[in-house]
Design a protein around this motif. Structure first.
Motif, PDB file in Angstrom:
ATOM      1  N   THR B  18       1.853  80.577  76.229  1.00 20.71           N
ATOM      2  CA  THR B  18       2.825  79.560  75.838  1.00 20.71           C
ATOM      3  C   THR B  18       3.427  78.975  77.102  1.00 20.71           C
ATOM      4  O   THR B  18       3.581  79.663  78.107  1.00 20.71           O
ATOM      5  N   PHE B  19       3.734  77.711  77.062  1.00 19.66           N
ATOM      6  CA  PHE B  19       4.453  77.126  78.177  1.00 19.66           C
ATOM      7  C   PHE B  19       5.376  76.053  77.659  1.00 19.66           C
ATOM      8  O   PHE B  19       5.213  75.542  76.554  1.00 19.66           O
ATOM      9  N   ASN B  20       6.324  75.722  78.481  1.00 17.37           N
ATOM     10  CA  ASN B  20       7.323  74.732  78.144  1.00 17.37           C
ATOM     11  C   ASN B  20       6.745  73.360  78.466  1.00 17.37           C
ATOM     12  O   ASN B  20       6.640  72.975  79.620  1.00 17.37           O
ATOM     13  N   ASN B  23       8.849  70.751  80.602  1.00 19.57           N
ATOM     14  CA  ASN B  23       8.882  70.986  82.041  1.00 19.57           C
ATOM     15  C   ASN B  23       7.557  70.670  82.682  1.00 19.57           C
ATOM     16  O   ASN B  23       7.504  70.164  83.809  1.00 19.57           O
ATOM     17  N   LEU B  24       6.462  70.958  81.969  1.00 21.45           N
ATOM     18  CA  LEU B  24       5.144  70.628  82.509  1.00 21.45           C
ATOM     19  C   LEU B  24       5.023  69.124  82.713  1.00 21.45           C
ATOM     20  O   LEU B  24       4.520  68.645  83.727  1.00 21.45           O
ATOM     21  N   ASN B  27       6.936  68.065  85.715  1.00 25.58           N
ATOM     22  CA  ASN B  27       6.190  68.416  86.922  1.00 25.58           C
ATOM     23  C   ASN B  27       5.070  67.425  87.182  1.00 25.58           C
ATOM     24  O   ASN B  27       4.811  67.031  88.329  1.00 25.58           O
ATOM     25  N   ALA B  75       5.043  74.047  95.491  1.00 33.53           N
ATOM     26  CA  ALA B  75       5.098  74.903  94.311  1.00 33.53           C
ATOM     27  C   ALA B  75       5.079  76.369  94.690  1.00 33.53           C
ATOM     28  O   ALA B  75       5.023  77.222  93.815  1.00 33.53           O
ATOM     29  N   HIS B  80       0.666  78.836  88.813  1.00 33.37           N
ATOM     30  CA  HIS B  80       0.669  79.106  87.384  1.00 33.37           C
ATOM     31  C   HIS B  80       2.047  79.158  86.772  1.00 33.37           C
ATOM     32  O   HIS B  80       2.172  79.133  85.551  1.00 33.37           O
ATOM     33  N   SER B  81       3.085  79.202  87.613  1.00 33.07           N
ATOM     34  CA  SER B  81       4.409  79.144  87.013  1.00 33.07           C
ATOM     35  C   SER B  81       4.915  77.714  86.896  1.00 33.07           C
ATOM     36  O   SER B  81       5.994  77.488  86.370  1.00 33.07           O
ATOM     37  N   TYR B  82       4.138  76.744  87.398  1.00 34.42           N
ATOM     38  CA  TYR B  82       4.578  75.365  87.269  1.00 34.42           C
ATOM     39  C   TYR B  82       3.570  74.479  86.562  1.00 34.42           C
ATOM     40  O   TYR B  82       3.930  73.446  86.017  1.00 34.42           O
ATOM     41  N   PHE B  83       2.292  74.857  86.605  1.00 29.84           N
ATOM     42  CA  PHE B  83       1.260  74.040  85.948  1.00 29.84           C
ATOM     43  C   PHE B  83       0.339  74.971  85.187  1.00 29.84           C
ATOM     44  O   PHE B  83       0.317  76.169  85.418  1.00 29.84           O
ATOM     45  N   ASP B  84      -0.448  74.370  84.317  1.00 26.81           N
ATOM     46  CA  ASP B  84      -1.312  75.262  83.538  1.00 26.81           C
ATOM     47  C   ASP B  84      -2.686  75.444  84.143  1.00 26.81           C
ATOM     48  O   ASP B  84      -3.403  76.347  83.750  1.00 26.81           O
TER      49      ASP B  84
END
Lengths: 107, 156
Positions: B18-20, B23-24, B27, B75, B80-84
């Motif tokens: 899951t990611f937000n 925010n993605l 970014n 980054a 991986h904490s900022y993009f998928d």
């Protein structure tokens, strides 16, 4: 405040770039007068262009903003889903300290 | 603490990454703005140095590569904490700035020809020292006015 300094650095980089362009164009008109060919801008302009590159890299990465974490369990993403249905909102307020009188009638 | 963030869930069989998404997206916008700005600057630099033909595109690839490296450094090398995926930050906007690059690449050459015609043109009452700041200030005030007038529309 950090936004503002990066923005001014970006403005400085752009103005240095324009200055470099202007001086190169002047150099080229001079070359046209002496009928030499243009092999490259003068050395000061090259140094200035390298400075522009560094400054604009800094400004171009700082001005648009910070990266935000996309992991749901990071510190800044503590999301609590609260139902926003107004009928079901419960508030603790001081009026709860007073006992309610049942059986009151409007006359 | 009520929040209106939405998280996109892509569920596979065993893992649930899951990611937000909001925010993605922000970014991605940062990456896009950075790349566009750097391609413009790189274009003017290529024009000033007098590169023509293939050398200019080499300069473009170089500038984009430097921008990618700097973005990964920004980054914190933990993509991986900022993009998928790595592709998003390394390859996504690579060719997007090409058109801006070529446009601004032509400007020093065009200005070089224009300078001759500028110096032999009609004299106005005020010179460059007046019109350049006035036009800059007018641009900035127009932008600020538009931002204030349409700040609820969320265009930017």
């Amino acid at each position: 405040m950090a936004m503002n300094t990066s923005f001014t650095i970006g403005i400085v980089a752009i103005s240095m770039l324009l200055h470099a362009a202007y001086s190169t164009i002047q150099y080229r008109t001079l070359l046209k007068i002496t009928e030499d060919e243009f092999t490259g801008p003068p050395y000061e302009v090259l140094v200035e262009l390298m400075l522009v590159m560094v400054l604009s890299l800094f400004a171009g990465l700082t001005v648009p903003g910070n990266f935000r974490s996309i992991l749901p369990d990071s510190d800044e993403n503590r999301v609590v889903f609260v139902p926003s249905n107004k009928n079901f909102m419960i508030f603790n307020h001081r009026g709860m300290a007073f006992p309610t009188k049942m059986g009151l009638k409007l006359n | 603490m009520a929040s209106h963030d939405e998280s996109a869930k892509k569920s596979n069989e065993n893992e649930v990454p899951t990611f937000n998404a909001e925010n993605l997206q922000s970014n991605m916008k940062v990456v896009y703005y950075s790349r566009t700005f750097m391609s413009i600057i790189g274009g003017v630099i290529a024009g000033i140095c007098g590169f023509t033909g293939l050398m200019g595109f080499v300069v473009y690839v170089l500038v984009m590569a430097i921008t990618s490296v700097c973005l990964t450094a920004r980054a914190g090398f933990s993509i991986h904490s900022y993009f998928d995926s790595w592709n998003r930050v390394l390859l996504d906007g690579f060719l997007g700035g090409l058109l801006s690059f070529v446009l601004f690449w032509t400007y020093p050459f065009v200005l070089d020809l224009l300078m001759i015609s500028c110096t032999s043109s009609r004299r106005t009452r005020f010179g460059l020292g007046f019109w350049v700041p006035v036009s800059l200030v007018s641009l900035v005030t127009k932008r600020r006015y538009l931002e204030l007038r349409f700040k609820d529309f969320n265009i930017l």
